[in-house]
Design a protein around this motif. Structure first.
Motif, PDB file in Angstrom:
ATOM      1  N   VAL A   1       8.548  -2.069  -3.082  1.00  0.00           N
ATOM      2  CA  VAL A   1       8.379  -0.707  -3.592  1.00  0.00           C
ATOM      3  C   VAL A   1       8.113   0.245  -2.431  1.00  0.00           C
ATOM      4  CG1 VAL A   1       6.951   0.761  -5.094  1.00  0.00           C
ATOM      5  CG2 VAL A   1       7.343  -1.651  -5.714  1.00  0.00           C
ATOM      6  N   ALA A   2       8.768   1.386  -2.448  1.00  0.00           N
ATOM      7  CA  ALA A   2       8.498   2.499  -1.514  1.00  0.00           C
ATOM      8  C   ALA A   2       9.473   3.609  -1.912  1.00  0.00           C
ATOM      9  CB  ALA A   2       8.701   2.097  -0.054  1.00  0.00           C
ATOM     10  N   ARG A   3       9.451   4.716  -1.176  1.00  0.00           N
ATOM     11  CA  ARG A   3      10.417   5.795  -1.501  1.00  0.00           C
ATOM     12  C   ARG A   3      11.747   5.580  -0.797  1.00  0.00           C
ATOM     13  NH1 ARG A   3       6.570  10.419   0.617  1.00  0.00           N
ATOM     14  NH2 ARG A   3       6.549   8.777   2.204  1.00  0.00           N
ATOM     15  N   ALA A   4      11.737   5.029   0.413  1.00  0.00           N
ATOM     16  CA  ALA A   4      12.959   4.945   1.232  1.00  0.00           C
ATOM     17  C   ALA A   4      13.852   3.811   0.743  1.00  0.00           C
ATOM     18  CB  ALA A   4      12.571   4.744   2.691  1.00  0.00           C
ATOM     19  N   THR A   5      14.720   4.133  -0.226  1.00  0.00           N
ATOM     20  CA  THR A   5      15.557   3.115  -0.874  1.00  0.00           C
ATOM     21  C   THR A   5      16.419   2.352   0.135  1.00  0.00           C
ATOM     22  OG1 THR A   5      15.644   4.630  -2.729  1.00  0.00           O
ATOM     23  CG2 THR A   5      17.142   2.758  -2.811  1.00  0.00           C
TER      24      THR A   5
ATOM     25  N   GLY B   1       0.206   3.595   1.594  1.00  0.00           N
ATOM     26  CA  GLY B   1      -0.912   4.504   1.861  1.00  0.00           C
ATOM     27  C   GLY B   1      -0.533   5.451   2.973  1.00  0.00           C
ATOM     28  N   ALA B   2      -1.349   6.451   3.143  1.00  0.00           N
ATOM     29  CA  ALA B   2      -1.118   7.434   4.197  1.00  0.00           C
ATOM     30  C   ALA B   2      -2.464   7.848   4.761  1.00  0.00           C
ATOM     31  CB  ALA B   2      -0.368   8.636   3.637  1.00  0.00           C
ATOM     32  N   ALA B   3      -2.410   8.481   5.933  1.00  0.00           N
ATOM     33  CA  ALA B   3      -3.619   9.034   6.546  1.00  0.00           C
ATOM     34  C   ALA B   3      -3.520  10.555   6.493  1.00  0.00           C
ATOM     35  CB  ALA B   3      -3.739   8.560   7.984  1.00  0.00           C
TER      36      ALA B   3
ATOM     37  N   PRO C   1      12.549   1.434  -6.016  1.00  0.00           N
ATOM     38  CA  PRO C   1      12.141   2.665  -5.330  1.00  0.00           C
ATOM     39  C   PRO C   1      11.214   3.486  -6.208  1.00  0.00           C
ATOM     40  CG  PRO C   1      14.554   2.466  -5.469  1.00  0.00           C
ATOM     41  CD  PRO C   1      13.963   1.461  -6.412  1.00  0.00           C
ATOM     42  N   ALA C   2      10.132   3.992  -5.608  1.00  0.00           N
ATOM     43  CA  ALA C   2       9.210   4.832  -6.372  1.00  0.00           C
ATOM     44  C   ALA C   2       8.354   5.654  -5.419  1.00  0.00           C
ATOM     45  CB  ALA C   2       8.296   3.967  -7.245  1.00  0.00           C
ATOM     46  N   ASP C   3       8.131   6.899  -5.826  1.00  0.00           N
ATOM     47  CA  ASP C   3       7.110   7.713  -5.163  1.00  0.00           C
ATOM     48  C   ASP C   3       5.831   7.508  -5.968  1.00  0.00           C
ATOM     49  OD1 ASP C   3       5.335   9.627  -4.320  1.00  0.00           O
ATOM     50  OD2 ASP C   3       6.845  11.219  -4.145  1.00  0.00           O
ATOM     51  N   LEU C   4       4.876   6.831  -5.377  1.00  0.00           N
ATOM     52  CA  LEU C   4       3.670   6.433  -6.125  1.00  0.00           C
ATOM     53  C   LEU C   4       2.729   7.602  -6.391  1.00  0.00           C
ATOM     54  CD1 LEU C   4       3.016   2.985  -4.393  1.00  0.00           C
ATOM     55  CD2 LEU C   4       4.089   3.399  -6.624  1.00  0.00           C
ATOM     56  N   THR C   5       3.034   8.775  -5.848  1.00  0.00           N
ATOM     57  CA  THR C   5       2.235   9.957  -6.191  1.00  0.00           C
ATOM     58  C   THR C   5       2.809  10.657  -7.424  1.00  0.00           C
ATOM     59  OG1 THR C   5       3.489  11.498  -4.795  1.00  0.00           O
ATOM     60  CG2 THR C   5       1.650  10.348  -3.764  1.00  0.00           C
TER      61      THR C   5
HETATM   62  N1  NAP Z   1      -1.684   1.441  10.758  1.00  0.00           N
HETATM   63  C1  NAP Z   1      -2.999   1.543  10.822  1.00  0.00           C
HETATM   64  O1  NAP Z   1      -3.585   1.826  11.882  1.00  0.00           O
HETATM   65  C2  NAP Z   1      -3.827   1.294   9.587  1.00  0.00           C
HETATM   66  C3  NAP Z   1      -5.212   1.124   9.745  1.00  0.00           C
HETATM   67  C4  NAP Z   1      -5.998   0.903   8.614  1.00  0.00           C
HETATM   68  C5  NAP Z   1      -5.408   0.851   7.363  1.00  0.00           C
HETATM   69  N2  NAP Z   1      -4.052   1.021   7.230  1.00  0.00           N
HETATM   70  C6  NAP Z   1      -3.472   0.998   5.870  1.00  0.00           C
HETATM   71  O2  NAP Z   1      -2.369   0.135   5.823  1.00  0.00           O
HETATM   72  C7  NAP Z   1      -1.482   0.549   4.797  1.00  0.00           C
HETATM   73  C8  NAP Z   1      -0.056   0.524   5.304  1.00  0.00           C
HETATM   74  O3  NAP Z   1       0.103   1.515   6.279  1.00  0.00           O
HETATM   75  P1  NAP Z   1       1.004   1.343   7.585  1.00  0.00           P
HETATM   76  O4  NAP Z   1       0.104   1.442   8.748  1.00  0.00           O
HETATM   77  O5  NAP Z   1       1.909   0.184   7.463  1.00  0.00           O
HETATM   78  O6  NAP Z   1       1.804   2.732   7.543  1.00  0.00           O
HETATM   79  P2  NAP Z   1       3.343   3.088   7.405  1.00  0.00           P
HETATM   80  O7  NAP Z   1       4.166   2.324   8.392  1.00  0.00           O
HETATM   81  O8  NAP Z   1       3.398   4.583   7.441  1.00  0.00           O
HETATM   82  O9  NAP Z   1       3.709   2.556   5.965  1.00  0.00           O
HETATM   83  C9  NAP Z   1       3.288   3.193   4.806  1.00  0.00           C
HETATM   84  C10 NAP Z   1       4.121   2.672   3.665  1.00  0.00           C
HETATM   85  O10 NAP Z   1       3.705   3.350   2.472  1.00  0.00           O
HETATM   86  C11 NAP Z   1       4.845   3.911   1.861  1.00  0.00           C
HETATM   87  N3  NAP Z   1       4.534   5.170   1.209  1.00  0.00           N
HETATM   88  C12 NAP Z   1       4.033   6.302   1.774  1.00  0.00           C
HETATM   89  N4  NAP Z   1       3.945   7.272   0.864  1.00  0.00           N
HETATM   90  C13 NAP Z   1       4.413   6.746  -0.301  1.00  0.00           C
HETATM   91  C14 NAP Z   1       4.601   7.261  -1.602  1.00  0.00           C
HETATM   92  N5  NAP Z   1       4.284   8.528  -1.906  1.00  0.00           N
HETATM   93  N6  NAP Z   1       5.097   6.448  -2.559  1.00  0.00           N
HETATM   94  C15 NAP Z   1       5.430   5.165  -2.260  1.00  0.00           C
HETATM   95  N7  NAP Z   1       5.273   4.624  -1.059  1.00  0.00           N
HETATM   96  C16 NAP Z   1       4.778   5.416  -0.086  1.00  0.00           C
HETATM   97  C17 NAP Z   1       5.841   4.141   2.978  1.00  0.00           C
HETATM   98  O11 NAP Z   1       7.186   4.101   2.497  1.00  0.00           O
HETATM   99  P3  NAP Z   1       8.138   5.359   2.144  1.00  0.00           P
HETATM  100  O12 NAP Z   1       7.883   6.415   3.178  1.00  0.00           O
HETATM  101  O13 NAP Z   1       9.482   4.740   2.178  1.00  0.00           O
HETATM  102  O14 NAP Z   1       7.719   5.763   0.774  1.00  0.00           O
HETATM  103  C18 NAP Z   1       5.601   2.928   3.853  1.00  0.00           C
HETATM  104  O15 NAP Z   1       6.336   1.829   3.381  1.00  0.00           O
HETATM  105  C19 NAP Z   1      -1.977   1.912   4.325  1.00  0.00           C
HETATM  106  O16 NAP Z   1      -2.690   1.768   3.113  1.00  0.00           O
HETATM  107  C20 NAP Z   1      -2.917   2.344   5.441  1.00  0.00           C
HETATM  108  O17 NAP Z   1      -3.925   3.239   4.994  1.00  0.00           O
HETATM  109  C21 NAP Z   1      -3.259   1.241   8.307  1.00  0.00           C
END
Ligand code: NAP
Length: 260
Positions: free
Chosen positions: A31-35, A87-89, A57-61
């Motif tokens: 699951v993610a947005r980028a199909t 998740g996002a920051a 594919p889904a936008d979880l917001t």
């Molecule tokens: N990297 C770090 O330093 C770090 C540290 C602590 C915790 N985390 C946690 O680890 C998790 C994964 O993050 P990551 O570091 O792997 O970041 P990432 O590479 O940016 O990946 C985030 C993922 O979430 C998806 N996503 C974002 N917005 C979305 C939306 N609205 N609907 C559905 N999917 C969505 C993105 O896919 P699409 O854009 O395709 O939707 C992507 O697959 C997050 O919860 C983050 O808070 C990361």
């Protein structure tokens, strides 16, 4: 055959989880947005590991799209492992944060994993097995280090995971909170940060491999970058004795003295 549903599987930690669960022989729902990115990953994993991969594919917001993922968790072939990873920051101070951005962050980092776990849990409890992996962050333990609400969303994930584990652990469902520190993924660039300015950044495969060691040990909380496990044990130990220190009367230090 077991099936894992992984949110945010199009990049970073989620894509690494997808590869690792595929290598373990799991079928996947990604699951993610980028199909397109999901399709490319699915093709790679079907060919390499001879597994089935559903691309969802889904936008979880988006409430409607979130519900479509929840529906897949409730119906269709059983989901054995839910990885609540998307998740996002959000950088910057709370004082200047855009309310709409905070609302989006809350819906992605808090509402979505909660409702997806809710959709998955009934089947898991009924089967007496299953696992939910929730991606938190070490910043939940040190909120003063990360301004704004990001660390609070991750504190929710930790508390939610521990509360859920207490409830469903005895029913055979395993809940793991994974707390990464800075990990080399797109999250930083997406949030507008410069990763090269951040010290001690972990490689994503190292993070996920370590998190899976914790998973195989059925650890409740896994903190891959924390080398001294006794620090976490002391932290949890303090929490565990707290209930015995609570009374029905206000503590002595809060009693007003010298007033009628
Ligand atoms: N990297 C770090 O330093 C770090 C540290 C602590 C915790 N985390 C946690 O680890 C998790 C994964 O993050 P990551 O570091 O792997 O970041 P990432 O590479 O940016 O990946 C985030 C993922 O979430 C998806 N996503 C974002 N917005 C979305 C939306 N609205 N609907 C559905 N999917 C969505 C993105 O896919 P699409 O854009 O395709 O939707 C992507 O697959 C997050 O919860 C983050 O808070 C990361």
């Amino acid at each position: 055959m077991s099936t894992a549903l992984i949110t945010g599987a199009s990049s970073g930690i989620g894509a690494a989880y997808a590869r690792r669960f595929a290598a373990r022989g799991y079928d996947l729902v990604v699951v993610a947005r980028a199909t397109e990115r999901l399709e490319t990953l699915a093709t790679e994993l079907r060919e390499t590991h001879r597994i089935s991969v559903e691309v969802l594919p889904a936008d979880l917001t988006n409430a409607v799209q979130l519900e479509a993922v929840a529906t897949r968790l409730r119906s269709g072939s059983p989901i054995d492992v839910l990885v609540n990873n998307a998740g996002a920051a959000l950088l910057g101070n709370f004082e200047t944060a855009d309310p709409a951005s905070m609302e989006r962050l809350l819906s992605l980092n808090v509402t979505a994993p909660t409702l997806l776990a809710s959709a998955a849990i009934g089947g898991m409890v009924k089967r007496g097995s299953g696992a939910i992996i929730n991606l938190g962050s070490v910043v939940s333990l040190m909120p003063g280090y990360f301004p704004g609400i990001y660390s609070a969303t991750k504190s929710y994930i930790l508390t939610f995971s521990q509360g859920l584990a207490a409830e469903v652990g005895p029913k055979g469902v395993y809940v793991q909170a994974v707390l990464p520190a800075a990990t080399k993924t797109e999250i930083w660039e997406r949030a507008g940060a410069d990763l090269s300015q951040i010290p001690n950044v972990m490689e994503v495969d190292d993070l996920v491999d370590a998190a899976l060691v914790g998973f195989d040990r059925r650890e409740a909380v896994t903190i891959p970058p924390l080398s001294d496990a006794s620090l976490w044990e002391a932290f949890e130990g303090a929490r565990a004795v707290l209930p015995s220190g609570l009374g029905a009367k206000p503590a002595e230090r809060y009693r007003a003295h010298g007033h009628a």
